[in-house]
Design an enzyme around this catalytic site. Structure first.
Site, PDB file in Angstrom:
ATOM      1  N   LYS B  43       0.850  -1.179   0.000  1.00 33.60           N
ATOM      2  CA  LYS B  43       0.000   0.000   0.000  1.00 33.60           C
ATOM      3  C   LYS B  43       0.897   1.244   0.000  1.00 33.60           C
ATOM      4  O   LYS B  43       1.969   1.220   0.589  1.00 33.60           O
ATOM      5  CB  LYS B  43      -0.793  -0.088   1.307  1.00 33.60           C
ATOM      6  CG  LYS B  43      -1.730   1.002   1.607  1.00 33.60           C
ATOM      7  CD  LYS B  43      -3.068   0.736   0.992  1.00 33.60           C
ATOM      8  CE  LYS B  43      -3.471   1.991   0.263  1.00 33.60           C
ATOM      9  NZ  LYS B  43      -4.437   1.836  -0.772  1.00 33.60           N
ATOM     10  N   MET B  69     -10.124   5.222  -2.874  1.00 35.03           N
ATOM     11  CA  MET B  69      -9.865   4.817  -1.491  1.00 35.03           C
ATOM     12  C   MET B  69      -9.357   6.016  -0.696  1.00 35.03           C
ATOM     13  O   MET B  69      -9.614   6.132   0.501  1.00 35.03           O
ATOM     14  CB  MET B  69      -8.809   3.702  -1.434  1.00 35.03           C
ATOM     15  CG  MET B  69      -9.114   2.427  -2.229  1.00 35.03           C
ATOM     16  SD  MET B  69     -10.736   1.701  -1.954  1.00 35.03           S
ATOM     17  CE  MET B  69     -10.712   1.429  -0.201  1.00 35.03           C
ATOM     18  N   ASN B 121       4.695   6.641  -5.782  1.00 35.26           N
ATOM     19  CA  ASN B 121       3.346   6.864  -6.296  1.00 35.26           C
ATOM     20  C   ASN B 121       3.244   8.314  -6.758  1.00 35.26           C
ATOM     21  O   ASN B 121       2.932   9.207  -5.975  1.00 35.26           O
ATOM     22  CB  ASN B 121       2.312   6.525  -5.219  1.00 35.26           C
ATOM     23  CG  ASN B 121       0.889   6.667  -5.735  1.00 35.26           C
ATOM     24  OD1 ASN B 121       0.677   7.129  -6.863  1.00 35.26           O
ATOM     25  ND2 ASN B 121      -0.063   6.271  -4.929  1.00 35.26           N
ATOM     26  N   CYS B 124      -1.469   8.918  -8.200  1.00 36.70           N
ATOM     27  CA  CYS B 124      -2.800   8.611  -7.696  1.00 36.70           C
ATOM     28  C   CYS B 124      -3.781   9.689  -8.164  1.00 36.70           C
ATOM     29  O   CYS B 124      -3.588  10.860  -7.873  1.00 36.70           O
ATOM     30  CB  CYS B 124      -2.788   8.543  -6.175  1.00 36.70           C
ATOM     31  SG  CYS B 124      -4.356   7.982  -5.533  1.00 36.70           S
ATOM     32  N   ILE B 185       0.430   1.423 -15.860  1.00 40.88           N
ATOM     33  CA  ILE B 185      -0.107   2.717 -15.475  1.00 40.88           C
ATOM     34  C   ILE B 185      -0.764   2.646 -14.095  1.00 40.88           C
ATOM     35  O   ILE B 185      -1.123   1.564 -13.640  1.00 40.88           O
ATOM     36  CB  ILE B 185      -1.194   3.210 -16.490  1.00 40.88           C
ATOM     37  CG1 ILE B 185      -2.327   2.178 -16.591  1.00 40.88           C
ATOM     38  CG2 ILE B 185      -0.575   3.457 -17.842  1.00 40.88           C
ATOM     39  CD1 ILE B 185      -3.538   2.629 -17.431  1.00 40.88           C
ATOM     40  N   THR B 187      -4.262   4.251 -12.136  1.00 42.99           N
ATOM     41  CA  THR B 187      -5.643   4.253 -12.632  1.00 42.99           C
ATOM     42  C   THR B 187      -5.937   5.504 -13.470  1.00 42.99           C
ATOM     43  O   THR B 187      -5.231   6.509 -13.390  1.00 42.99           O
ATOM     44  CB  THR B 187      -6.621   4.185 -11.457  1.00 42.99           C
ATOM     45  OG1 THR B 187      -6.294   5.229 -10.541  1.00 42.99           O
ATOM     46  CG2 THR B 187      -6.539   2.855 -10.748  1.00 42.99           C
ATOM     47  N   GLY B 211      -8.747  -2.333 -14.153  1.00 40.90           N
ATOM     48  CA  GLY B 211      -9.365  -3.592 -14.576  1.00 40.90           C
ATOM     49  C   GLY B 211      -9.357  -3.755 -16.091  1.00 40.90           C
ATOM     50  O   GLY B 211      -8.782  -2.934 -16.813  1.00 40.90           O
ATOM     51  N   GLY B 238      -5.140  -3.746 -15.916  1.00 41.94           N
ATOM     52  CA  GLY B 238      -6.121  -4.653 -16.484  1.00 41.94           C
ATOM     53  C   GLY B 238      -5.633  -6.059 -16.763  1.00 41.94           C
ATOM     54  O   GLY B 238      -6.354  -6.858 -17.359  1.00 41.94           O
ATOM     55  N   THR B 260      -6.610  -5.285  -9.928  1.00 39.14           N
ATOM     56  CA  THR B 260      -8.035  -5.599  -9.945  1.00 39.14           C
ATOM     57  C   THR B 260      -8.329  -7.082 -10.183  1.00 39.14           C
ATOM     58  O   THR B 260      -9.298  -7.617  -9.653  1.00 39.14           O
ATOM     59  CB  THR B 260      -8.718  -4.731 -11.024  1.00 39.14           C
ATOM     60  OG1 THR B 260      -8.432  -3.364 -10.711  1.00 39.14           O
ATOM     61  CG2 THR B 260     -10.218  -4.934 -11.050  1.00 39.14           C
TER      62      THR B 260
HETATM   63  C1  LIG Z   1      -8.565  -0.452  -4.637  1.00 36.47           C
HETATM   64  C2  LIG Z   1      -7.330   0.061  -5.307  1.00 36.47           C
HETATM   65  C3  LIG Z   1      -6.381   0.740  -4.545  1.00 36.47           C
HETATM   66  C4  LIG Z   1      -5.214   1.231  -5.118  1.00 36.47           C
HETATM   67  N1  LIG Z   1      -4.295   1.873  -4.349  1.00 36.47           N
HETATM   68  C5  LIG Z   1      -3.125   2.285  -4.896  1.00 36.47           C
HETATM   69  C6  LIG Z   1      -2.110   2.878  -4.094  1.00 36.47           C
HETATM   70  O1  LIG Z   1      -2.248   3.060  -2.880  1.00 36.47           O
HETATM   71  N2  LIG Z   1      -0.954   3.267  -4.694  1.00 36.47           N
HETATM   72  C7  LIG Z   1      -0.725   3.081  -6.030  1.00 36.47           C
HETATM   73  O2  LIG Z   1       0.337   3.428  -6.515  1.00 36.47           O
HETATM   74  N3  LIG Z   1      -1.666   2.514  -6.815  1.00 36.47           N
HETATM   75  C8  LIG Z   1      -2.857   2.110  -6.279  1.00 36.47           C
HETATM   76  N4  LIG Z   1      -3.807   1.517  -7.087  1.00 36.47           N
HETATM   77  C9  LIG Z   1      -3.548   1.345  -8.523  1.00 36.47           C
HETATM   78  C10 LIG Z   1      -3.040  -0.059  -8.855  1.00 36.47           C
HETATM   79  O3  LIG Z   1      -1.814  -0.336  -8.182  1.00 36.47           O
HETATM   80  C11 LIG Z   1      -2.867  -0.242 -10.373  1.00 36.47           C
HETATM   81  O4  LIG Z   1      -1.919   0.686 -10.844  1.00 36.47           O
HETATM   82  C12 LIG Z   1      -4.157  -0.041 -11.148  1.00 36.47           C
HETATM   83  O5  LIG Z   1      -5.255  -0.553 -10.427  1.00 36.47           O
HETATM   84  C13 LIG Z   1      -4.142  -0.673 -12.535  1.00 36.47           C
HETATM   85  O6  LIG Z   1      -3.923  -2.067 -12.466  1.00 36.47           O
HETATM   86  P1  LIG Z   1      -5.130  -3.161 -12.466  1.00 36.47           P
HETATM   87  O7  LIG Z   1      -6.004  -2.865 -13.654  1.00 36.47           O
HETATM   88  O8  LIG Z   1      -4.444  -4.493 -12.541  1.00 36.47           O
HETATM   89  O9  LIG Z   1      -5.870  -2.969 -11.194  1.00 36.47           O
HETATM   90  C14 LIG Z   1      -4.997   1.034  -6.517  1.00 36.47           C
HETATM   91  C15 LIG Z   1      -5.942   0.357  -7.283  1.00 36.47           C
HETATM   92  C16 LIG Z   1      -7.107  -0.134  -6.702  1.00 36.47           C
HETATM   93  C17 LIG Z   1      -8.115  -0.859  -7.559  1.00 36.47           C
END
Ligand SMILES: Cc1cc2nc3c(=O)[nH]c(=O)nc-3n(C[C@H](O)[C@H](O)[C@H](O)COP(=O)(O)O)c2cc1C
Ligand SMILES: Cc1cc2nc3c(=O)[nH]c(=O)nc-3n(C[C@H](O)[C@H](O)[C@H](O)COP(=O)(O)OP(=O)(O)OC[C@H]3O[C@@H](n4cnc5c(N)ncnc54)[C@H](O)[C@@H]3O)c2cc1C
Ligand code: FES
Lengths: 248, 299
Positions: B43, B69, B121, B124, B185, B187, B211, B238, B260
């Site tokens: 985290k 979040m 990070n 965000c 990337i 989000t 996702g 994703g 995700t």
């Molecule tokens: C619930 C949630 C919390 C996240 N918290 C963080 C975070 O604290 N720091 C960060 O760098 N990315 C955070 N992300 C982003 C993810 O690390 C990732 O970059 C993003 O979700 C894309 O990947 P995915 O499609 O596999 O989820 C978060 C994503 C989700 C869904």
């Protein structure tokens, strides 16, 4: 996906506990929960007591807002989520504490035919705090306990369990964590399923807020086998919404 | 066959648990490794404890999630206290966030002992004054990466935002400042409205989309970065199936993060994807994963 549902029945089931029935029957397993959203007031987890029913105890801002809702009002729900109970055993003990009753009510109502005999041991602080609904139709024996002795046995449900545990081949429990930890100790972690609780945000196993040992309560639980909880912090500590360790 | 080296770390396989996804505690990090992850990112940790935004913090969509979040985290002190007594058999990448280069450097210095590497990070999309607001500005990115490199000997990974016209600009800034790798990337800024409530669902109103729906966008980001940069690239966004993973590797990613999909498929997703990649390599006559990294960039 969020679903807006209309409240069709709202009633006070016990002191500070209200029942909310909505106009949608969910396909669920006893022990599963839903997330309830009230726009502008938040979103919180509640166990399903039935396919269209939740029981809510007033403890803070969100649940107080729930208490203002009337028939015809809307709530938004998503779920059901999580892993529910798996029916095991023939002569079972159901150990409920306080607002731990809803998933256990669902268990006795929907899985009743899996069991030969069901004994409910249900504890509350005092006599007007029991949310029994019509559970008498689904169980063979009811033992109530109160902390203050105002009804039934004075003491805790675990006192009764400790005496009668040899009668049961399987035990199901939900309630205050200290009580559930005691149930696990009495059963030596065997032949018991526990519905656990942790602080939930997403409800779908992504945020990590509901961590309990190596599990996510919203995804791997809320119902766990006793053995799974053996070396976890259950009964010892929980985590705050920021992730810091806190006392129970 | 699957082992790789990325950002000076040795991984048993290229799959890494993404930051902020089911990674609140040491036990959860171990679970991810046990179920097949090659490394984990924690985290994002900041200066002070933050409980995050009120619920709703997540919206489920047909092709992914929008989350806000709000960077919940215990703060660096509580994190350090808990992690300093823990031993891990796999690389633990600590994600940090701050409001300027001084905060980032401070966190890197304080947490070096418990980190095998840092991920910054810079991206965000929903926390005011943090993350993306720094990460959209190449000069700030340069300053932050440089300050962190000066504050720690551990490898540094800059996590990039897709919410920008040309992601290679910030990638190049990170590279110039000495980053060991970039990850992309984070989000994508997004919103969802409930038509019956007639308002945004998230308490923060806007959040970040992740996702399966973001995969093509993430893949393009990785492809562009791989063409422009010499340092390692970690692909994120994703990735849900082994085919997704192979696409990212072919686009030039040396390692991959999974977020995700852990919710969609469970922790078992790591094993599923690893097995799929290995089967693909065997069937297509490759002897190691390195042979397909960047293969689609040629020509
Ligand atoms: C619930 C949630 C919390 C996240 N918290 C963080 C975070 O604290 N720091 C960060 O760098 N990315 C955070 N992300 C982003 C993810 O690390 C990732 O970059 C993003 O979700 C894309 O990947 P995915 O499609 O596999 O989820 C978060 C994503 C989700 C869904
Ligand atoms: C799986 C599960 C099933 C539940 N089932 C029921 C039920 O059937 N009936 C019922 O009345 N209550 C149930 N709860 C508890 C219910 O979610 C809380 O009582 C409610 O969220 C309190 O909100 P509040 O704003 O009124 O109180 P607050 O003042 O916010 O909090 C009061 C107490 O509720 C707990 N709580 C608050 N928010 C959450 C959250 N997001 N997740 C978990 N706990 C929280 C806090 O830790 C605190 O101890 C369940 C909780 C979980 C995790
Ligand atoms: S509540 Fe988010 S992972 Fe369980």
């Amino acid at each position: 996906m969020l679903l807006r549902v209309e409240l069709t029945e709202v009633w006070e089931e016990a002191r500070n506990i209200k029942a909310f029935r909505f106009n949608r029957k969910l396909d669920f397993v006893p022990g599963q929960f839903i997330m309830v959203w009230l726009p502008d007031f938040g979103e919180k987890p509640f166990s399903l007591a039935d396919e269209d029913l939740i029981l809510v105890k007033r403890v803070g801002a969100f649940t107080s807002k729930m208490f203002e809702l009337k028939e015809g009002d809307y709530i938004w729900i998503r779920g059901p989520y999580g892993k529910g109970f798996e029916p095991k055993g023939k002569n079972i003990g159901v150990i409920a504490g306080g607002i731990g009753i809803p998933p256990l009510y669902a268990l006795t109502k929907h899985y009743g035919n899996h069991f030969e005999r069901i004994t409910l041991i249900y504890g509350a602080r005092s006599k007007d705090e029991f949310a029994l609904l019509d559970i008498e139709n689904y169980v063979d024996e009811i033992i109530l306990t109160t902390d203050d002795g105002s009804l039934g046995v004075k003491g805790f449900p675990t006192d009764v369990l400790a005496e009668r545990k040899d009668e049961f081949d399987y035990v199901y429990t939900c309630g205050p964590e200290i009580m559930m930890a005691k149930v696990l100790e009495i059963m030596n972690f065997k032949n018991v399923q526990v519905s656990a609780e942790r602080y939930m945000k997403c409800g779908i196993g992504v945020c990590g807020s509901c961590a309990l040992g190596e599990y996510l309560v919203c995804r791997d639980g809320p119902v766990f086998y006793g053995e799974q909880l053996k070396n976890t912090e259950l009964g010892k500590f929980k985590r705050l919404p920021d992730g810091r360790i806190a006392r129970l | 066959m699957l082992s790789i080296k990325v950002a000076k770390l040795k991984l048993e396989n290229p799959l890494i648990l993404a930051s902020g996804v089911a990674d609140m505690t040491p036990d959860l990090l171990r679970r991810a490794y046990k179920e097949g992850a090659g490394a984990v990112v924690t985290k994002s940790i900041g200066i002070e404890p933050r409980k995050g935004y009120d619920n709703p913090t997540i919206v489920e969509l047909p092709y992914g999630l929008i989350n806000a979040m709000g960077l919940p985290n215990p703060g660096w002190e509580a994190f350090y206290e808990e992690f300093k007594n823990e031993k891990f058999d796999f690389p633990v990448i600590v994600s940090i966030f701050g409001k300027d280069e001084r905060e980032f450097a401070f966190l890197a210095e304080k947490l070096s002992e418990v980190a095998d590497a840092f991920e910054l990070n810079l991206s965000c999309p929903h926390a005011k004054g943090y993350g993306m607001e720094i990460g959209q500005n190449p000069e700030m990115v340069y300053k932050v990466v440089k300050a962190v490199k000066d504050a720690t000997d551990k490898p540094v990974i800059a996590k990039l935002t897709p919410n920008i016209d040309d992601i290679t600009k910030i990638g190049l800034a990170a590279e110039k400042a000495g980053a060991d790798a970039v990850s992309a990337i984070n989000t994508i800024k997004a919103i969802a409205i409930d038509i019956y409530a007639r308002k945004p669902i998230l308490s923060n109103k806007v959040g970040g989309y992740s996702g399966p729906g973001v995969k093509p966008i993430a893949l393009r980001a990785v492809y562009d970065l791989a063409k422009a940069l010499d340092i390692d690239i970690i692909g994120i966004g994703g990735i849900t199936t082994w085919q997704d993973a192979v696409e990212f590797l072919m686009a030039g990613a040396k390692a991959l993060q999974i977020g995700t999909a852990v919710s969609l498929r469970g922790f078992k997703v790591f094993k599923e994807i690893n097995e799929g990649i290995e089967r693909f390599l065997n069937e297509e006559g490759f002897s190691s994963i390195d042979e397909i990294i960047g293969i689609a960039l040629e020509g």
